[in-house]
Write a protein that holds these residues in place. Structure first.
Motif, mmCIF file in Angstrom:
data_model
loop_
_atom_site.group_PDB
_atom_site.id
_atom_site.type_symbol
_atom_site.label_atom_id
_atom_site.label_comp_id
_atom_site.label_asym_id
_atom_site.label_seq_id
_atom_site.Cartn_x
_atom_site.Cartn_y
_atom_site.Cartn_z
ATOM 1 N N THR A 509 0.739 -1.135 -0.289
ATOM 2 C CA THR A 509 0.333 -0.026 -0.064
ATOM 3 C C THR A 509 0.823 1.303 -0.145
ATOM 4 O OG1 THR A 509 -1.587 -1.133 1.521
ATOM 5 C CG2 THR A 509 -2.122 1.846 1.384
ATOM 6 N N ALA A 510 0.904 2.879 -0.646
ATOM 7 C CA ALA A 510 0.876 3.520 -0.620
ATOM 8 C C ALA A 510 0.160 4.740 -1.229
ATOM 9 C CB ALA A 510 2.585 3.415 -1.676
ATOM 10 N N PHE A 511 0.502 5.692 -0.711
ATOM 11 C CA PHE A 511 -0.593 6.916 -0.640
ATOM 12 C C PHE A 511 0.677 8.240 -1.196
ATOM 13 C CE2 PHE A 511 -1.752 10.956 1.844
ATOM 14 C CZ PHE A 511 -2.653 11.118 1.202
ATOM 15 N N PHE A 512 0.252 8.967 -1.591
ATOM 16 C CA PHE A 512 1.418 9.956 -0.873
ATOM 17 C C PHE A 512 0.488 11.386 -1.601
ATOM 18 C CE2 PHE A 512 1.615 10.426 -5.998
ATOM 19 C CZ PHE A 512 1.780 11.079 -6.672
ATOM 20 N N SER A 513 0.572 13.002 -1.379
ATOM 21 C CA SER A 513 0.421 14.119 -1.788
ATOM 22 C C SER A 513 1.315 15.330 -1.477
ATOM 23 C CB SER A 513 -1.208 14.344 -0.812
ATOM 24 O OG SER A 513 -0.648 14.566 0.053
#
Length: 597
Positions: A509-513
């Motif tokens: 799982t990965a998330f960026f903003s």
């Protein structure tokens, strides 16, 4: 209080209290002040012995202007210029530079010209029948610019664009300049809003009538918008189906007649381009396309991408199989990819057959594709160092605003959102059961809707998920394409490319903003300062993020040159929520040519 000098009567010299060093500094200061203030000097310029021009600024006529004002001794017909003609042309040339009230005097067969000060447009008075909400912005500048024909044309074009992008297809404008009051009168007769009703397309030999309507960035019976006609032109020409096309608009009573003129050209298009950045070094792209196969203008394309890290060869077709003009088509694709990253190396082969369709509304467009994809991957370094195969059911969806697409070469406004899903099951020719999902997007905002723009704010982000078991029998067999890493230009610019790697294994799982602020039209050559902050998190399990937050504030510069966009950023990477001292934390410098936010 001023000090006075005393006169020494004995030798008639000044003896007192004038400090030589202070006097010298004062004289230098006064000299520089006068030098920098161009209005303090009157510049004299003589393009020929019969014309002498005086101005508070330096002026120099071009060679062609000299001929029209002074004559040409090499030409019998232009050897001598009558005084009235010299005055006329000199006045035109000066007004083109912003001197609206020059004074002419003749003495001893010499024409003396005093240009007077430059005239500027401080105010625009709107008259006539403008629609509610009409405005013309001058950005953050104190006025609209010099009172010249070029600037007035620019203002007229801005007014026309504002009207024609809001349904007023054939507005009528009149302008009149008043140098004494520094005012421009703009009279507007906008008419009534009119919809798109019909496009009269010039026929293309060998193709169905109205075949280009599948590229339209507008909807029939919706308000007229000139920019969406320009966007349609961009789509058609970039696809290569014709060499050139343009639209003309005529208004008759309450009807808008839009005609599309076409230059077909050759059906084959070859492109090549180069870029560079500090992560992939030199980047090369090339493609060859045949864009007019059959009556429906199906296409076949071969493309190549090559850099130090990634090499890819792709064959792609768009087969419009229906017996009439439609946006539905089949999209067969064959792709061979090699990637050699810090944490993995692999070669993959993909074969897909995806039914696809596009649709456009008045403000955004949607593209959909779904179908089977067969993948073989040979992993040399990283997880699953073996050959794996997956038979996926793929679903792709993209929503893009017309404003985002229209300003693609100079990002200013709009949004885009992309979704990708891949379903794989061990019982259907896949090594393991694992499903991939990603949702990425970007939005841009021109603050206060200024023109020229001053501040552009951009947002981008992504959420990635591989749904599978974490046990060794499953996780250990996943190829690198199913695992996620953070770091580098695509997401966290304060870290190296794929530097955040979940102990080198990759994450499920990965998330960026990211948020980026870009200032425009404040530095010479429109060099644009950039300030940004990136955030990101990884998760070692599906649909779960670990507690460590990675973030990287930074700054940089963007310059859009005539050969492409240059970007330079410097950011520092930090991690929060993890006491592990081995977590990366450093400055990261990134340079690129040909890349946008």
């Amino acid at each position: 209080m001023f000090k006075t000098a005393r006169l020494n009567k004995k030798n008639n010299t000044m003896t007192d209290k004038i400090n030589p060093s202070k006097t010298f500094v004062f004289i230098i200061f006064l000299f520089i002040t006068l030098l920098l203030n161009s209005k303090a000097f009157a510049s004299s310029y003589s393009p020929c012995p019969s014309v002498i021009l005086t101005s508070p600024h330096q002026i120099k006529f071009t060679e062609n202007e000299k001929i029209l004002v002074c004559g040409d001794p090499k030409s019998d017909s232009w050897r001598e210029i009558p005084p009235f003609q010299a005055r006329y042309f000199a006045k035109v040339f000066l007004q083109q530079r912003g001197y609206q009230n020059p004074v002419f005097k003749e003495k001893n067969d010499v024409l003396f010209i005093e240009t007077g000060p430059l005239s500027r447009i401080k105010k625009i008075e709107i008259t006539g029948q403008p629609p509610r909400g009409f405005k013309i912005s001058h950005g953050i500048k104190p006025d609209y610019g010099l009172m010249t024909p070029a600037v007035i044309n620019t203002i007229e074009n801005k007014a026309t664009t504002w009207l024609t992008t809001r349904g007023y297809a054939c507005p009528q404008l009149e302008t009149e300049a008043f140098p004494a009051t520094k005012t421009l009168h703009l009279k507007i007769n906008s008419g009534t809003k009119k919809p798109f009703l019909k496009i009269e397309q010039q026929k293309i030999p060998g193709l169905r009538d109205n075949i280009l309507r599948r590229y339209d960035a507008f909807s029939m019976k919706k308000p007229y918008n000139s920019q969406w006609l320009e966007l349609t032109t961009q789509r058609i020409e970039s696809n290569g189906i014709v060499q050139h096309t343009h639209f003309t608009t005529e208004c008759q009573d309450n009807e808008v007649i839009v005609k599309q003129q076409i230059t077909p050209g050759a059906p084959r298009l070859f492109t090549i381009g180069f870029g560079a950045n500090t992560e992939q070094l030199v980047i090369a792209k090339s493609s060859w396309r045949h864009a007019r196969l059959g009556q429906n203008a199906s296409s076949l394309q071969f493309s190549l991408f090559a850099s130090y890290i990634k090499q890819e060869f792709e064959t792609e077709a768009h087969w419009y199989f229906l017996p009439y003009v439609s946006r539905w088509h089949l999209k067969p694709t064959l792709t061979v990819t090699r990637r050699d990253e810090k944490n993995f190396e692999y070669v993959s082969f993909d074969a897909a057959l995806l039914p696809a369709v596009t649709w456009d509304g008045q403000y955004f467009g949607i593209s959909l594709a779904f179908g089977p994809n067969l993948n073989f991957t040979r992993t040399f370094e990283g997880a699953a160092q073996e050959t794996t195969h997956f038979l996926s059911t793929v679903f792709k969806a993209e929503l893009t605003s017309h404003g985002y697409e229209y300003h693609a070469l100079d990002p200013l406004t709009g949004y885009t959102l992309r979704f990708l899903g891949e379903l794989n099951h061990a019982s259907l020719f896949s090594d393991v059961t694992a499903h991939k999902f990603s949702l990425t997007g970007q939005a841009l905002y021109n603050v206060a809707d200024l023109d020229p723009p001053f501040l552009t704010v951009g947002f981008r982000g992504g959420l990635y998920l591989t749904a599978t078991d974490r046990d060794a029998s499953t996780f250990g067999r996943l190829p690198p394409e199913f695992l996620y890493y953070l770091g580098g230009s695509p997401n966290l610019r304060g870290f190296g490319r794929s530097e955040i790697a979940n102990a080198g294994q990759g994450a499920l799982t990965a998330f960026f903003s990211s948020i980026e602020v870009r200032f425009r039209n404040i530095l010479p050559l429109d060099v644009q300062p950039i300030f940004f902050t990136d955030l990101g998190m990884l998760g070692s399990r599906s649909a779960s993020l670990d507690k460590t937050l990675y973030w990287s504030p930074g700054l940089g510069l963007r310059w859009s040159s005539i050969i492409g966009v240059f970007r330079a950023t410097a950011a520092h990477g930090f991690s929060v929520g993890n006491n592990n001292s081995n977590q990366p934390s450093h400055w990261q410098l990134y340079l690129s040519f040909g890349e946008e936010f």
